[in-house]
Write an enzyme that holds these catalytic residues in place. Structure first.
Site, PDB file in Angstrom:
ATOM      1  N   GLY A 162       4.234   1.580   7.912  1.00 58.15           N
ATOM      2  CA  GLY A 162       3.712   0.537   8.026  1.00 58.15           C
ATOM      3  C   GLY A 162       4.673  -0.490   8.420  1.00 58.15           C
ATOM      4  O   GLY A 162       5.547   0.019   9.512  1.00 58.15           O
ATOM      5  N   ARG A 163       4.629  -1.911   8.596  1.00 64.90           N
ATOM      6  CA  ARG A 163       5.351  -2.728   9.110  1.00 64.90           C
ATOM      7  C   ARG A 163       7.113  -2.512   8.363  1.00 64.90           C
ATOM      8  O   ARG A 163       7.712  -2.583   9.326  1.00 64.90           O
ATOM      9  CB  ARG A 163       4.964  -4.092   8.797  1.00 64.90           C
ATOM     10  CG  ARG A 163       3.687  -4.623   9.300  1.00 64.90           C
ATOM     11  CD  ARG A 163       3.434  -6.017   9.063  1.00 64.90           C
ATOM     12  NE  ARG A 163       2.547  -6.644   9.734  1.00 64.90           N
ATOM     13  CZ  ARG A 163       1.145  -6.464   9.089  1.00 64.90           C
ATOM     14  NH1 ARG A 163       1.047  -5.966   7.973  1.00 64.90           N
ATOM     15  NH2 ARG A 163      -0.111  -7.070   9.726  1.00 64.90           N
ATOM     16  N   ILE A 164       7.190  -2.213   7.442  1.00 66.57           N
ATOM     17  CA  ILE A 164       8.483  -1.908   6.835  1.00 66.57           C
ATOM     18  C   ILE A 164       9.203  -0.600   7.336  1.00 66.57           C
ATOM     19  O   ILE A 164      10.316  -0.619   7.983  1.00 66.57           O
ATOM     20  CB  ILE A 164       8.659  -2.210   5.157  1.00 66.57           C
ATOM     21  CG1 ILE A 164       8.195  -3.556   4.903  1.00 66.57           C
ATOM     22  CG2 ILE A 164       9.952  -1.799   4.506  1.00 66.57           C
ATOM     23  CD1 ILE A 164       7.961  -3.657   3.339  1.00 66.57           C
ATOM     24  N   ARG A 184      -0.594   7.682   6.629  1.00 69.03           N
ATOM     25  CA  ARG A 184      -1.973   8.133   6.512  1.00 69.03           C
ATOM     26  C   ARG A 184      -2.612   8.245   8.035  1.00 69.03           C
ATOM     27  O   ARG A 184      -3.333   9.261   8.088  1.00 69.03           O
ATOM     28  CB  ARG A 184      -2.849   7.048   5.695  1.00 69.03           C
ATOM     29  CG  ARG A 184      -2.569   7.386   4.154  1.00 69.03           C
ATOM     30  CD  ARG A 184      -3.429   6.009   3.486  1.00 69.03           C
ATOM     31  NE  ARG A 184      -3.126   4.629   3.960  1.00 69.03           N
ATOM     32  CZ  ARG A 184      -3.665   3.769   3.505  1.00 69.03           C
ATOM     33  NH1 ARG A 184      -4.715   3.634   2.852  1.00 69.03           N
ATOM     34  NH2 ARG A 184      -3.268   2.442   3.969  1.00 69.03           N
ATOM     35  N   THR A 244      13.230   1.626  -1.572  1.00 67.69           N
ATOM     36  CA  THR A 244      12.935   0.279  -1.656  1.00 67.69           C
ATOM     37  C   THR A 244      11.382  -0.158  -1.648  1.00 67.69           C
ATOM     38  O   THR A 244      11.126  -1.474  -1.495  1.00 67.69           O
ATOM     39  CB  THR A 244      13.533  -0.259  -0.355  1.00 67.69           C
ATOM     40  OG1 THR A 244      12.943   0.067   0.784  1.00 67.69           O
ATOM     41  CG2 THR A 244      14.904  -0.109  -0.381  1.00 67.69           C
ATOM     42  N   ARG A 246       8.257   0.956  -4.285  1.00 66.08           N
ATOM     43  CA  ARG A 246       7.701   0.892  -5.857  1.00 66.08           C
ATOM     44  C   ARG A 246       8.306   1.934  -6.458  1.00 66.08           C
ATOM     45  O   ARG A 246       8.415   2.969  -6.020  1.00 66.08           O
ATOM     46  CB  ARG A 246       6.418   0.645  -5.883  1.00 66.08           C
ATOM     47  CG  ARG A 246       5.852  -0.787  -5.467  1.00 66.08           C
ATOM     48  CD  ARG A 246       6.313  -1.729  -6.529  1.00 66.08           C
ATOM     49  NE  ARG A 246       5.776  -3.200  -6.161  1.00 66.08           N
ATOM     50  CZ  ARG A 246       6.168  -4.181  -5.218  1.00 66.08           C
ATOM     51  NH1 ARG A 246       7.265  -3.651  -4.822  1.00 66.08           N
ATOM     52  NH2 ARG A 246       5.494  -5.148  -5.142  1.00 66.08           N
ATOM     53  N   GLU A 275      10.676  -1.070 -14.549  1.00 62.97           N
ATOM     54  CA  GLU A 275      11.417  -2.367 -14.722  1.00 62.97           C
ATOM     55  C   GLU A 275      10.765  -3.293 -15.543  1.00 62.97           C
ATOM     56  O   GLU A 275       9.752  -3.234 -15.832  1.00 62.97           O
ATOM     57  CB  GLU A 275      11.221  -2.771 -13.211  1.00 62.97           C
ATOM     58  CG  GLU A 275      11.846  -2.150 -11.889  1.00 62.97           C
ATOM     59  CD  GLU A 275      11.858  -2.688 -10.527  1.00 62.97           C
ATOM     60  OE1 GLU A 275      11.595  -3.926 -10.608  1.00 62.97           O
ATOM     61  OE2 GLU A 275      11.769  -2.116  -9.626  1.00 62.97           O
ATOM     62  N   HIS A 296      16.292  -4.640  -7.525  1.00 59.39           N
ATOM     63  CA  HIS A 296      15.127  -5.006  -7.052  1.00 59.39           C
ATOM     64  C   HIS A 296      15.519  -6.183  -6.297  1.00 59.39           C
ATOM     65  O   HIS A 296      14.934  -7.267  -6.341  1.00 59.39           O
ATOM     66  CB  HIS A 296      13.825  -5.217  -8.009  1.00 59.39           C
ATOM     67  CG  HIS A 296      12.476  -5.301  -7.302  1.00 59.39           C
ATOM     68  ND1 HIS A 296      11.349  -4.655  -7.886  1.00 59.39           N
ATOM     69  CD2 HIS A 296      12.318  -5.454  -6.104  1.00 59.39           C
ATOM     70  CE1 HIS A 296      10.369  -4.812  -7.282  1.00 59.39           C
ATOM     71  NE2 HIS A 296      11.009  -5.194  -5.953  1.00 59.39           N
TER      72      HIS A 296
END
Length: 334
Positions: A162-164, A184, A244, A246, A275, A296
Site C-alpha cells: 500500500g502507501r507505506i 492482495r 513496523t 502491527r 503492547e 512503537h
C-alpha cells in the site's frame, strides 16, 4: 459553528499543544493533562455523556463500551490511522460515525522501516550499546570487528504494497535493494516499472527467496499471525525480518524460536503482540544483540502528530456542520 452549541469532545490522551489549543477554541473539549491512559470506568463515563470520543490505538473501543454509550454520542474520531481497536460494526448499529486519520503516517513509518532494514544487518544498535556500556572506552577499529552485512544488492520482500509499503520500496531501491512484494492486488505497471519490483502472488514463494522481509500490511482478522511458524520456517537462513505494521501480524513465539535456532539471523520490531507489554524472551534477545526493539515510534514525529490532530478537528467540524466527514470509516473496511 458560530451561535451553535459547541460539541462536547473527550480526548483520551495528551495531544500536541497546538492541536489541543485549537480543540479548546472550537469545541467543549476535555483534555488529558497528565497523559495517563484512561481506565475502562473513565471511558464508560465519557461515552455516556459526551458528543465525540477521540481515542487512540491504545484505547479498546469494543462493542460493550459502545453499547454503554448514551444517545448523544454521535462520533468516534480516532487519533490514529488504524481502526482495529474500534468495533466498527457495533458503532454502525448504534448510528455512531467513526473517522480516522489516514495518509499522514506514510513517510514517517517508511523512514523507520528503512532505518530498521539498515540497523539490523549492520548491527547499529549493538555498536551504539558497546560505546555507552563501556563509557566510550573501546579498543579501536579492527578489520574484523563488528562485521555486519551489506544491504545493497540484497532482495527485499515487502508484505503489503500500500502507501507505506510503496514508500519503503522507494527508499530501499535508492539503497540498492532489489524489490519484491506480495499484496492482495498487484500494483500498477507504472509503479512496478519505477521500482523495478517483482510481484509474487504467493507469499510463501516470496519468503523463500528474499534476504530481508518488511511487514507493512494492515491488521485485520486475515492478517493475524500471517507470519506464522510455518511461514517463518520458509525464510532463508541468514535472512532478517522487520515489522513496523502491527504486532499481531507476527507470531512472536515462533519468531523467537527461529532466531534462537539460527534459522533467521535477526529482526527489527517497532510493534508487539501484547503492547505495551513486550515478551521477556524478546528483551533477552535484544540484550544478546540478536534483535532491535523500538517502542512503537515509527510515526512519532511532531509533524505527523499535528497533521493527525488537524484531521481529527476537520472530521469533527464537518460532522457537526451537517456534512459527511472526509475520513469516515465504513464497516468491513477497517
Amino acid at each position: 459553528m458560530t451561535n451553535k452549541k459547541k460539541p462536547t469532545v473527550y480526548i483520551t490522551r495528551t495531544l500536541p499543544d497546538v492541536v489541543e489549543t485549537r480543540m479548546r477554541e472550537l469545541f467543549d473539549a476535555e483534555l488529558n493533562v497528565d497523559d495517563r491512559p484512561r481506565s475502562r470506568a473513565e471511558l464508560e463515563n465519557a461515552v455516556a455523556r459526551v458528543d465525540v470520543l477521540v481515542p487512540t490505538v491504545t484505547d479498546r473501543i469494543d462493542a460493550a463500551l459502545i453499547e454503554a454509550a448514551g444517545p448523544q454520542l454521535k462520533l468516534i474520531a480516532t487519533f490514529s490511522n488504524g481502526t482495529d481497536h474500534i468495533d466498527i460494526e457495533a458503532a454502525s448499529r448504534r448510528g455512531i460515525t467513526v473517522t480516522n486519520t489516514p495518509n499522514v503516517l506514510t513517510e514517517d513509518t517508511a523512514d523507520m522501516a528503512m532505518a530498521l532494514i539498515l540497523a539490523v544487518p549492520r548491527r547499529l544498535a549493538e555498536g551504539a550499546r558497546i560505546l555507552t556500556d563501556r563509557k566510550g572506552d573501546w579498543e579501536g577499529w579492527s578489520p574484523t570487528w563488528m562485521l555486519g552485512h551489506r544491504v545493497g544488492g540484497k532482495r527485499l520482500g515487502i508484505i503489503g504494497m500500500g502507501r507505506i509499503g510503496t514508500a519503503v520500496a522507494r527508499r530501499a531501491k535508492a539503497f540498492g535493494l532489489s524489490i519484491h512484494y506480495h499484496n492482495r492486488n498487484r500494483v500498477s505497471l507504472q509503479t512496478e516499472e519505477a521500482l523495478e519490483a517483482t510481484y509474487w502472488d504467493s507469499l510463501d514463494q516470496m519468503l523463500a527467496r528474499v534476504d530481508i522481509v518488511s511487514i507493512n500490511c494492515p491488521s485485520t482478522p486475515a492478517t493475524y499471525h500471517l507470519m506464522s511458524a510455518r511461514r517463518l520456517a520458509l525464510m532463508r537462513p541468514g535472512s532478517y525480518i522487520v515489522n513496523t505494521a502491527r504486532g499481531g501480524v507476527m507470531d512472536e513465539t515462533a519468531l523467537i524460536k527461529c532466531i534462537r535456532e539460527g534459522s533467521i539471523a535477526g529482526a527489527g520490531l517497532d510493534v508487539f503482540e501484547n503492547e505495551p507489554l513486550v515478551n521477556p524472551k524478546l528483551l533477552k534477545l535484544a540484550h544478546e544483540n540478536k534483535v532491535v526493539l523500538l517502542p512503537h515510534m515509527s510515526s512519532a514525529t511532531i509533524e505527523s502528530r499535528i497533521e493527525m490532530g488537524e484531521k481529527v478537528i476537520i472530521n469533527i467540524r464537518t460532522y457537526f456542520d451537517g456534512h459527511r466527514p472526509p475520513d469516515r470509516v465504513l464497516p468491513g473496511r477497517n
